[in-house]
Design an enzyme around this catalytic site. Structure first.
Site, PDB file in Angstrom:
ATOM      1  CG  HIS A   1      39.309  39.168  41.050  1.00 12.74           C
ATOM      2  ND1 HIS A   1      39.568  37.874  40.657  1.00 12.74           N
ATOM      3  CD2 HIS A   1      37.970  39.227  41.216  1.00 12.74           C
ATOM      4  CE1 HIS A   1      38.448  37.199  40.580  1.00 12.74           C
ATOM      5  NE2 HIS A   1      37.471  37.995  40.921  1.00 12.74           N
TER       6      HIS A   1
ATOM      7  CB  CYS B   1      35.336  36.565  38.769  1.00 11.87           C
ATOM      8  SG  CYS B   1      34.649  36.528  40.436  1.00 11.87           S
TER       9      CYS B   1
ATOM     10  CD  GLN C   1      41.197  29.294  44.290  1.00  7.10           C
ATOM     11  OE1 GLN C   1      42.096  28.909  43.550  1.00  7.10           O
ATOM     12  NE2 GLN C   1      40.023  29.737  43.855  1.00  7.10           N
TER      13      GLN C   1
ATOM     14  CB  SER D   1      39.724  30.617  39.802  1.00  6.99           C
ATOM     15  OG  SER D   1      39.150  30.076  40.990  1.00  6.99           O
TER      16      SER D   1
ATOM     17  CG  HIS E   1      43.072  35.871  39.874  1.00  3.63           C
ATOM     18  ND1 HIS E   1      41.732  35.812  40.245  1.00  3.63           N
ATOM     19  CD2 HIS E   1      43.526  34.593  40.002  1.00  3.63           C
ATOM     20  CE1 HIS E   1      41.420  34.565  40.582  1.00  3.63           C
ATOM     21  NE2 HIS E   1      42.476  33.797  40.441  1.00  3.63           N
TER      22      HIS E   1
HETATM   23  N1  3TB Z   1      34.207  36.706  49.633  1.00  5.33           N
HETATM   24  C1  3TB Z   1      34.304  35.375  49.658  1.00  5.33           C
HETATM   25  N2  3TB Z   1      34.770  34.731  50.703  1.00  5.33           N
HETATM   26  N3  3TB Z   1      33.847  34.698  48.561  1.00  5.33           N
HETATM   27  C2  3TB Z   1      34.155  33.300  48.375  1.00  5.33           C
HETATM   28  C3  3TB Z   1      35.396  33.227  47.522  1.00  5.33           C
HETATM   29  C4  3TB Z   1      35.756  31.776  47.331  1.00  5.33           C
HETATM   30  C5  3TB Z   1      37.228  31.681  46.953  1.00  5.33           C
HETATM   31  N4  3TB Z   1      37.468  32.229  45.615  1.00  5.33           N
HETATM   32  C6  3TB Z   1      38.761  32.492  45.276  1.00  5.33           C
HETATM   33  O1  3TB Z   1      39.702  32.270  45.995  1.00  5.33           O
HETATM   34  C7  3TB Z   1      38.999  33.119  43.897  1.00  5.33           C
HETATM   35  C8  3TB Z   1      39.749  34.439  44.069  1.00  5.33           C
HETATM   36  C9  3TB Z   1      38.694  35.510  44.030  1.00  5.33           C
HETATM   37  C10 3TB Z   1      37.471  34.937  43.308  1.00  5.33           C
HETATM   38  C11 3TB Z   1      37.754  33.481  43.193  1.00  5.33           C
HETATM   39  C12 3TB Z   1      37.078  32.510  42.501  1.00  5.33           C
HETATM   40  C13 3TB Z   1      35.737  32.585  41.848  1.00  5.33           C
HETATM   41  C14 3TB Z   1      35.774  32.516  40.318  1.00  5.33           C
HETATM   42  O2  3TB Z   1      36.416  31.321  39.968  1.00  5.33           O
HETATM   43  P1  3TB Z   1      35.697  29.881  40.092  1.00  5.33           P
HETATM   44  O3  3TB Z   1      35.196  29.728  41.503  1.00  5.33           O
HETATM   45  O4  3TB Z   1      34.588  29.832  39.050  1.00  5.33           O
HETATM   46  O5  3TB Z   1      36.835  28.947  39.769  1.00  5.33           O
HETATM   47  N5  3TB Z   1      34.924  33.655  42.232  1.00  5.33           N
HETATM   48  C15 3TB Z   1      34.315  33.562  43.419  1.00  5.33           C
HETATM   49  O6  3TB Z   1      34.603  32.784  44.290  1.00  5.33           O
HETATM   50  C16 3TB Z   1      33.212  34.557  43.598  1.00  5.33           C
HETATM   51  N6  3TB Z   1      32.159  33.994  44.449  1.00  5.33           N
HETATM   52  C17 3TB Z   1      33.864  35.763  44.247  1.00  5.33           C
HETATM   53  C18 3TB Z   1      32.849  36.792  44.593  1.00  5.33           C
HETATM   54  C19 3TB Z   1      31.939  37.209  43.596  1.00  5.33           C
HETATM   55  C20 3TB Z   1      31.036  38.208  43.932  1.00  5.33           C
HETATM   56  C21 3TB Z   1      31.028  38.757  45.211  1.00  5.33           C
HETATM   57  C22 3TB Z   1      31.945  38.317  46.176  1.00  5.33           C
HETATM   58  C23 3TB Z   1      32.859  37.317  45.856  1.00  5.33           C
HETATM   59  C24 3TB Z   1      37.677  30.258  46.996  1.00  5.33           C
HETATM   60  N7  3TB Z   1      38.146  29.847  48.177  1.00  5.33           N
HETATM   61  O7  3TB Z   1      37.647  29.590  45.974  1.00  5.33           O
END
Ligand code: 3TB
Length: 158
Positions: free
Chosen positions: A55, A108, A126, A149, A152
């Protein structure tokens, strides 16, 4: 493909699917008897238990965490973020590599890996992001997707 009321779920700890009967609360690795194997396979293609996506995230001043590894402070409005995202959408349609654009612009931390989020199952992301990601076929790219966030572009790769 499964006999009622069996369902198929994904075990993150074991990284494999398992079968769960919500009535008896029974879970098991092997397919229940009378499973129509071909129908189950077809079902799982249409309803994947997990997907792997790249993404490109553009944050804006109303993002839940308006900060990222990128130097400049995040002051753009959501409208401006959507406008900028459409520029990247066009670049992708013109053949630029999704990974390169995510590396260059994504807010991200996954930017380091070309936006690769790895595999995720229902419930990890989310809701708006999950809905869009699971609706994609492998290789397909979403339109603009809004989450808390930011905005995307999502590419499903597996
Ligand atoms: N693999 C999983 N389970 N990782 C947990 C995801 C948590 C989830 N995240 C989201 O839904 C959005 C969509 C994609 C990225 C994202 C948000 C944020 C950026 O936004 P911000 O939080 O600053 O607002 N990036 C992340 O979380 C990163 N750790 C994603 C990631 C990065 C590197 C490797 C794997 C995953 C949430 N429930 O908030």
């Amino acid at each position: 493909g499964l006999p009622e009321p069996w369902t198929v779920r994904f075990s993150k700890s074991k990284s494999r699917q398992y079968f769960f009967n919500p009535q008896t609360k029974q879970s098991q690795w092997e397919e229940p008897e009378e499973t129509d194997h071909a129908a189950l396979k077809k079902y799982l293609v249409e309803h994947p238990l997990r997907v792997r996506c790249l993404h490109l995230l553009i944050k804006h001043k109303d993002s839940k965490r308006p900060a990222s590894h990128r130097a400049d402070p995040i002051t753009i409005t959501k409208e401006e973020a959507l406008e900028e995202l459409s520029v990247y959408q066009r670049k992708i349609e013109q053949g630029e590599k999704f990974e390169d654009l995510a590396k260059f612009r994504s807010d991200c931390s996954s930017f380091k890996r070309g936006g690769d989020l790895g595999f995720f199952a229902h419930g990890d992301m989310q809701p708006s992001f999950e809905k869009a990601a699971f609706a994609l076929k492998v290789g397909q790219i979403s339109g603009p997707v809004e989450s808390a966030s930011g905005v995307h572009l999502i590419k499903r790769v597996a």
